[in-house]
Scaffold this active site. Structure first.
Site, PDB file in Angstrom:
ATOM      1  N   PRO A 133       0.852  -1.393   0.314  1.00  0.00           N
ATOM      2  CA  PRO A 133       0.085  -0.113  -0.111  1.00  0.00           C
ATOM      3  C   PRO A 133       1.356   2.100  -0.382  1.00  0.00           C
ATOM      4  O   PRO A 133       2.220   1.367   1.080  1.00  0.00           O
ATOM      5  CB  PRO A 133      -0.669  -0.285   0.944  1.00  0.00           C
ATOM      6  N   CYS A 134       0.538   1.645  -0.632  1.00  0.00           N
ATOM      7  CA  CYS A 134       1.335   3.508  -0.753  1.00  0.00           C
ATOM      8  C   CYS A 134      -0.058   4.472  -0.516  1.00  0.00           C
ATOM      9  O   CYS A 134       1.405   5.550  -0.741  1.00  0.00           O
ATOM     10  CB  CYS A 134       1.328   3.745  -2.705  1.00  0.00           C
TER      11      CYS A 134
END
Length: 506
Positions: free
Chosen positions: A87-88
Site C-alpha cells: 500500500p502506497c
C-alpha cells in the site's frame, strides 16, 4: 504469486504474457472477489473458489494460502515470479496531511510524523518474508515515487539491500504509464529482481510511446534523480535512470482521453437529471451497455475490446456515473484543464452575476429571500480553493489523463469528462479504460468499491510490458506481443530505451 493484489492489474499483465496465477493475497473483500472473478478459472489449485477469499498478509503465510487453494508440494517450489505493490498511502505525499490530521485527532504523541510510523510503511518486510518463503526466480515491486524519499530514507534502496542478501540482482527506476500507451500520466517506482543463479541482467521494458508530461512531473523526476545521486554517490546502489522517450526517437504520441473513450456511448447527465433517469442510490457496475460502433474506431478501443481472454464483443459493463445534481451545470461550463481554483472563481462570479440579474428591488422580499437562499446553495462550492487545488479537474480531450487515485471511490471530481454536453464525471468503465483494464474485465461491488479498485491498481499494460521482459530474464520461450497487432506498434527497438538500459547494466 501476486501480493497486495487488489483487483488484479499486475496479475492481468502477467497472465496475458503467459504466466499462470498460483495465488493472490488481498485483504479488501471486494477487490479479492474481483480478482477471483477474473482469474480463478485460469489459476492453479484444486479449490479455485478460494481465489475469491480475502487474505491479510500480516496473518497468512504462503503455506496456509496454498493449503486453502489445494496446492500440494514444497512451498519454495510453487512460485517462479513474485509480484506486488505494498500500500502506497503511507509513502505518498498527498496522504501525509490526512495521516497527521487523524493522529492529532487521536492526540498521539508522534502525530507530526504520523506518515513515518504508519503501520503500512513496513509492509515491504512482509513482501520480503514471502520472497524468503517462496524463493522465486524473479520478482517485481511497485510503489509511488515518494518511496525514494520517505522522511529522508530511500525505502526502495533498503529493500534492494535486503534482496541482494537473498541472492538477487536488483534494479529500480521510475516509469510513466503514458510511455507504454496507457492514456494516463501515472508515474510509479518499479523494482525488479532476478536471482543471481540465472546469471541474467535486469532489463526494463522499452517505452512504446512518447509523452509530454505536465510541468510537475519534470520537477518530481529531477528531484528524485538529484536525491539518488546525492545519497549514493560513493556507495553501491540499485537505482537506474531511464530517460524520457522523445518524439525524435520515432515513437507514436501517448494515447489521449478522447482515443481511450472511443466507442463508449455518451451519457448526457443534465438530460438524465431532467427526465428522472438518474437518482441518488446504488449504481451497478455489472450493468451492460452497447457500443456506438460495431468495430473499434481507435487502436486503444481495439485493445480494450479485443484483449485476449478479456475482450468484449457487443457490449461492456460499468458505464455508470455519480449522481451530482448541483454540479452537472458547472461541469458543462468548465474549460478543459480547469482545476478547483479556476472553477471556484468562475462559480463565485457566475453567482454574483445571476444574483444581480434576478433579485432586484421591488420583488416580494419573503419569496425572494427563500429563492435566493436556494439559489445560493445551487451556486456555491463548499471547499477552500487554497486547500483543495486538485479536487476538481476537467480532462483534456487530446492528452492523457492525470493519475487516477483510490480517492475515486469517494468522489470523481478529479476526473471530469472533457465533453461539455455530457457534463459529468467519468464512468467506472471510462476509469477502467484510462487504467488499461479491458472491457471484459469485471468488477465486484457497487460503484464506489469499483472506482477504488481501479484507482489502486497497477495499469495492466505496464505490468504486461514488464512481464514480457521478465520472460526472457527467466528463460522462457519468446511469445507473441499483443501490442503489435492490437496497438499496431512498430517491432523495432527504440533508441530512448537503449539509452536507459545502458545506464542500468551490471
Amino acid at each position: 504469486m501476486d501480493l497486495f493484489a487488489g483487483c488484479g492489474g499486475i496479475t492481468l499483465g502477467f497472465a496475458t504474457a503467459g504466466f499462470e496465477l498460483v495465488a493472490s493475497v488481498e485483504s479488501d473483500p471486494w477487490a479479492a472477489q474481483s480478482h477471483g472473478a477474473n482469474f480463478a478459472a485460469i489459476s492453479r489449485g484444486r479449490n479455485r473458489q478460494a481465489h475469491n477469499n480475502p487474505y491479510d498478509i500480516n496473518c497468512e503465510d504462503p503455506s496456509s494460502i496454498f493449503r486453502d487453494l489445494g496446492i500440494d508440494g514444497p512451498v519454495d517450489e510453487q512460485v517462479d515470479v513474485l509480484v506486488g505493490g505494498p500500500p502506497c498511502q503511507a509513502f505518498a505525499r498527498v496522504g501525509r496531511a490526512k495521516l497527521r490530521h487523524e493522529a492529532h485527532r487521536r492526540e498521539e504523541d508522534d502525530a507530526d510524523v504520523a506518515f513515518l510510523v504508519d503501520g503500512r510503511v513496513n509492509l515491504w518486510q512482509r513482501y520480503l518474508h514471502y520472497v524468503r518463503e517462496t524463493k522465486p526466480l524473479a520478482l517485481l515491486m511497485e510503489n509511488v515515487p515518494d518511496i525514494l524519499n520517505h522522511g529522508g530514507k530511500n525505502v526502495a534502496e533498503t529493500v534492494s539491500e535486503h534482496l541482494r542478501r537473498e541472492g538477487y540482482r536488483v534494479r529500480y527506476t521510475l516509469l510513466n504509464a503514458s510511455w507504454f500507451g496507457v492514456p494516463q500520466t501515472r508515474e510509479r517506482m518499479f523494482l525488479v529482481g532476478v536471482h543471481e543463479d540465472l546469471d541474467e541482467d535486469v532489463v526494463f521494458p522499452s517505452p512504446t510511446h512518447y509523452s509530454v508530461l505536465p510541468a510537475g512531473y519534470e520537477g518530481t523526476r529531477a528531484t528524485a534523480r538529484k536525491l539518488i545521486n546525492a545519497m549514493h554517490a560513493d556507495a553501491e546502489h540499485s537505482h537506474c535512470w531511464i530517460g524520457d522517450p522523445l518524439e525524435e526517437d520515432g515513437l507514436p504520441p501517448a494515447t489521449t482521453a478522447g482515443q481511450a473513450f472511443a466507442d463508449l456511448p455518451p451519457i448526457y447527465a443534465l438530460d438524465m437529471l431532467e427526465s428522472g433517469r438518474i437518482a441518488r442510490g446504488r449504481k451497478d457496475p455489472s450493468e451492460p451497455v452497447g457500443y456506438t460502433s460495431a468495430t473499434p474506431t481507435t487502436p486503444w478501443s481495439k485493445l480494450m475490446r479485443k484483449w485476449p481472454n478479456f475482450g468484449a464483443t457487443d457490449y461492456t459493463t460499468g458505464h455508470v456515473i455519480r449522481y451530482l445534481p448541483r454540479d452537472y451545470k458547472i461541469f458543462r461550463m468548465m474549460e478543459e484543464g480547469w482545476q478547483y481554483p479556476e472553477v471556484w472563481r468562475f462559480v463565485e462570479e457566475k453567482r454574483r452575476q445571476l444574483m444581480d440579474s434576478r433579485w432586484e428591488s421591488g420583488e416580494d422580499k419573503a419569496a425572494s429571500t427563500l429563492q435566493a437562499q436556494a439559489f445560493v446553495r445551487e451556486w456555491t462550492l463548499p471547499y477552500d480553493p487554497g486547500k483543495f487545488p486538485n479536487k476538481w479537474w476537467k480532462l483534456y480531450r487530446d492528452r492523457p489523463s492525470r493519475t487516477l487515485l483510490a480517492h475515486l471511490g469517494k468522489d470523481s471530481y478529479s476526473h471530469i469528462h472533457y465533453d461539455d454536453e455530457q457534463a459529468r464525471t467519468i464512468s467506472v468503465r471510462e476509469a477502467a479504460r484510462l487504467q488499461s483494464f479491458p472491457d471484459g474485465f469485471v468488477l465486484r461491488g457497487s460503484m464506489n468499491p469499483a472506482f477504488k479498485q481501479i484507482g489502486n491498481a497497477v495499469p495492466p499494460l505496464v505490468a504486461y510490458a514488464i512481464a514480457m521482459e521478465m520472460r526472457s530474464m527467466i528463460g522462457c520461450r519468446p511469445a507473441v506481443d499483443i501490442r503489435h497487432e492490437l496497438l499496431s506498434l512498430d517491432r523495432r527497438p527504440d533508441p530512448a530505451t537503449e539509452r536507459g538500459v545502458e545506464k542500468c547494466g551490471f
